[in-house]
Design a protein around this motif. Structure first.
Motif, short mmCIF file in Angstrom:
data_model
loop_
_atom_site.label_atom_id
_atom_site.label_comp_id
_atom_site.label_asym_id
_atom_site.label_seq_id
_atom_site.Cartn_x
_atom_site.Cartn_y
_atom_site.Cartn_z
N THR A 18 0.78 -1.13 -0.08
CA THR A 18 -0.01 0.05 -0.01
C THR A 18 0.92 1.23 -0.09
OG1 THR A 18 -0.21 -0.27 2.28
CG2 THR A 18 -2.19 -1.14 0.99
N TYR A 19 0.33 2.34 -0.11
CA TYR A 19 1.14 3.59 -0.17
C TYR A 19 0.57 4.70 0.51
CZ TYR A 19 -2.84 4.89 -3.26
OH TYR A 19 -3.91 5.00 -3.79
N ILE A 20 1.28 5.82 0.83
CA ILE A 20 0.97 6.87 1.71
C ILE A 20 0.85 8.16 0.57
CG2 ILE A 20 1.53 8.74 3.08
CD1 ILE A 20 2.98 6.52 4.67
N SER A 21 -0.18 8.88 0.46
CA SER A 21 -0.49 9.91 -0.40
C SER A 21 -0.58 11.20 0.20
CB SER A 21 -1.54 9.57 -1.58
OG SER A 21 -2.60 9.17 -0.85
N LEU A 22 -0.65 12.45 -0.47
CA LEU A 22 -0.94 13.58 -0.05
C LEU A 22 -1.85 14.32 -1.02
CD1 LEU A 22 2.62 14.76 1.39
CD2 LEU A 22 0.66 13.69 2.78
N VAL A 79 1.19 14.06 -4.21
CA VAL A 79 2.61 13.30 -3.75
C VAL A 79 2.11 11.90 -3.45
CG1 VAL A 79 4.82 13.06 -2.30
CG2 VAL A 79 3.66 15.37 -2.98
N ARG A 80 2.90 10.87 -3.57
CA ARG A 80 2.68 9.49 -3.45
C ARG A 80 3.96 8.66 -2.77
NH1 ARG A 80 -0.62 5.03 -6.58
NH2 ARG A 80 -2.28 6.45 -6.26
N ILE A 81 3.89 8.17 -1.78
CA ILE A 81 5.30 7.13 -1.64
C ILE A 81 5.21 5.81 -1.65
CG2 ILE A 81 7.02 6.61 0.38
CD1 ILE A 81 6.50 9.78 1.63
N THR A 82 5.46 5.19 -2.31
CA THR A 82 5.02 3.79 -2.43
C THR A 82 5.46 2.83 -1.44
OG1 THR A 82 7.02 3.06 -3.77
CG2 THR A 82 5.15 4.12 -5.09
N ALA A 83 5.05 1.61 -1.49
CA ALA A 83 5.44 0.68 -0.61
C ALA A 83 6.95 0.15 -0.63
CB ALA A 83 4.63 -0.69 -0.69
N ASP A 84 7.66 0.45 -1.71
CA ASP A 84 8.90 0.15 -1.93
C ASP A 84 9.90 1.27 -1.79
OD1 ASP A 84 8.46 -2.47 -3.06
OD2 ASP A 84 8.02 -1.50 -5.12
N GLY A 85 9.08 2.63 -1.32
CA GLY A 85 9.81 3.57 -0.99
C GLY A 85 10.28 4.84 -1.98
N TYR A 86 9.58 4.59 -3.09
CA TYR A 86 9.71 5.57 -4.20
C TYR A 86 8.68 6.77 -3.99
CZ TYR A 86 12.25 1.89 -6.53
OH TYR A 86 13.14 0.81 -6.86
N MET A 87 9.38 7.81 -4.32
CA MET A 87 8.41 9.27 -4.09
C MET A 87 8.12 9.54 -5.62
SD MET A 87 8.87 12.84 -2.45
CE MET A 87 8.74 12.08 -0.66
N GLN A 88 6.70 9.70 -5.95
CA GLN A 88 6.31 10.17 -7.13
C GLN A 88 5.36 11.30 -6.88
OE1 GLN A 88 3.74 6.70 -8.01
NE2 GLN A 88 5.39 5.52 -8.62
N MET A 89 5.57 12.26 -7.82
CA MET A 89 4.95 13.58 -7.94
C MET A 89 4.35 13.96 -9.30
SD MET A 89 7.59 15.78 -5.66
CE MET A 89 6.21 17.27 -5.63
N GLY A 90 3.35 14.67 -9.60
CA GLY A 90 2.75 15.14 -10.99
C GLY A 90 2.17 13.64 -11.72
N THR A 91 2.49 13.72 -12.92
CA THR A 91 1.86 12.69 -13.74
C THR A 91 2.68 11.41 -13.58
OG1 THR A 91 3.06 13.20 -15.68
CG2 THR A 91 0.62 14.31 -15.31
N SER A 92 3.70 11.07 -12.71
CA SER A 92 4.62 9.98 -12.59
C SER A 92 3.75 9.19 -11.48
CB SER A 92 6.06 10.37 -12.04
OG SER A 92 5.88 10.77 -10.72
N ILE A 93 2.76 9.50 -10.81
CA ILE A 93 1.99 8.97 -9.78
C ILE A 93 1.22 7.62 -10.34
CG2 ILE A 93 0.19 9.11 -7.96
CD1 ILE A 93 0.89 12.09 -7.60
N ASN A 94 1.55 6.51 -9.78
CA ASN A 94 1.07 5.24 -10.26
C ASN A 94 1.05 4.88 -11.63
OD1 ASN A 94 -0.52 2.97 -9.57
ND2 ASN A 94 -2.50 3.76 -10.54
N ASN A 95 2.64 5.34 -12.32
CA ASN A 95 3.15 5.20 -13.60
C ASN A 95 4.28 4.45 -13.25
OD1 ASN A 95 3.97 5.30 -16.02
ND2 ASN A 95 3.08 6.93 -16.42
N SER A 96 4.19 2.96 -13.80
CA SER A 96 5.45 2.14 -13.42
C SER A 96 6.52 2.46 -14.38
CB SER A 96 5.01 0.70 -13.77
OG SER A 96 4.32 0.51 -14.98
N SER A 97 6.32 3.37 -15.47
CA SER A 97 7.27 3.66 -16.36
C SER A 97 8.33 4.76 -15.59
CB SER A 97 6.69 4.74 -17.51
OG SER A 97 5.83 3.91 -18.27
N TYR A 98 8.12 5.23 -14.64
CA TYR A 98 9.12 5.93 -13.92
C TYR A 98 9.55 5.14 -12.59
CZ TYR A 98 6.98 9.38 -17.11
OH TYR A 98 6.39 9.89 -18.16
#
Length: 206
Positions: A96-100, A112-131
């Protein structure tokens, strides 16, 4: 019908063995649990829960949102979550993840999303496995920038370290005031200087 205390000291609710479980003080403060853990009764907060571990649980239907809402707040006086020591946000379930989120024109937007693996995603990279970098920012910023860095007292904006925790390079500006040149440097004082007045590259050694 009302329940009313006949004297000072408030009202308490006890279980059959005589232990106080809930108290309502004269000032209206509600106390749940054993306040002897801190020695004195609180006077500044309306609801006080004493205990260790999970002391407040919100539960209900599965896969349904549970919320705590702060009403009557503003930009100058926002809702706050405080701790008298460090504070931790965590998820209970795996993967699961933490999101703002922010609210823009009435729309709830994940920022902002912090994934279960510790990756921080912002903007359109959120929930995008390409990044798949540890820190991902993808957005349409136009003539603005996605990241702005300012060092008001030095010439390093980004420092590059090896596995031995030793600095081996940096990116910055050769001055922090006035007209500045982009500076690419290494720990042994070798650097590449890109001049702002034209495409000139200057190599310095020592």
């Amino acid at each position: 019908n009302d329940i009313k205390a006949t004297g000072s000291g408030g009202i308490s609710f006890q279980t059959d063995e005589g232990t106080k479980r809930i108290s309502i003080l004269d000032a209206g403060n509600v106390v749940i649990g054993n306040n002897s853990l801190i020695g004195t009764l609180p006077t500044g907060s309306a609801l006080n829960i004493f205990g260790d571990g999970i002391t407040l649980r919100l539960d209900g239907s599965s896969n349904a949102t549970k919320s705590i809402l702060f009403r009557g707040t503003s930009a100058g006086n926002p809702g706050e979550i405080q701790a008298d020591g460090s504070i931790r946000l965590r998820t209970e379930d795996a993967n699961t993840y933490i999101s703002l989120h922010t609210n823009s024109t009435g729309t709830n937007n994940e920022r902002v999303r912090i994934t279960a693996d510790g990756y921080m995603q912002m903007g359109t990279s959120i929930n995008n496995s390409s990044y798949s970098a540890k820190f991902n920012i993808v957005d349409n910023a136009g003539t603005s920038s996605l990241i702005k860095l300012r060092n008001g007292t030095g010439n390093k904006s980004i420092q590059l370290y090896g596995d031995d925790n030793v600095e081996y390079g940096f990116v910055g500006l050769d001055t922090h005031s006035g007209a500045a040149n982009l500076l690419l440097g290494s720990a042994d004082n070798r650097s590449i200087r890109m001049q702002s007045g034209g495409m000139q590259i200057e190599l310095t050694d020592g």
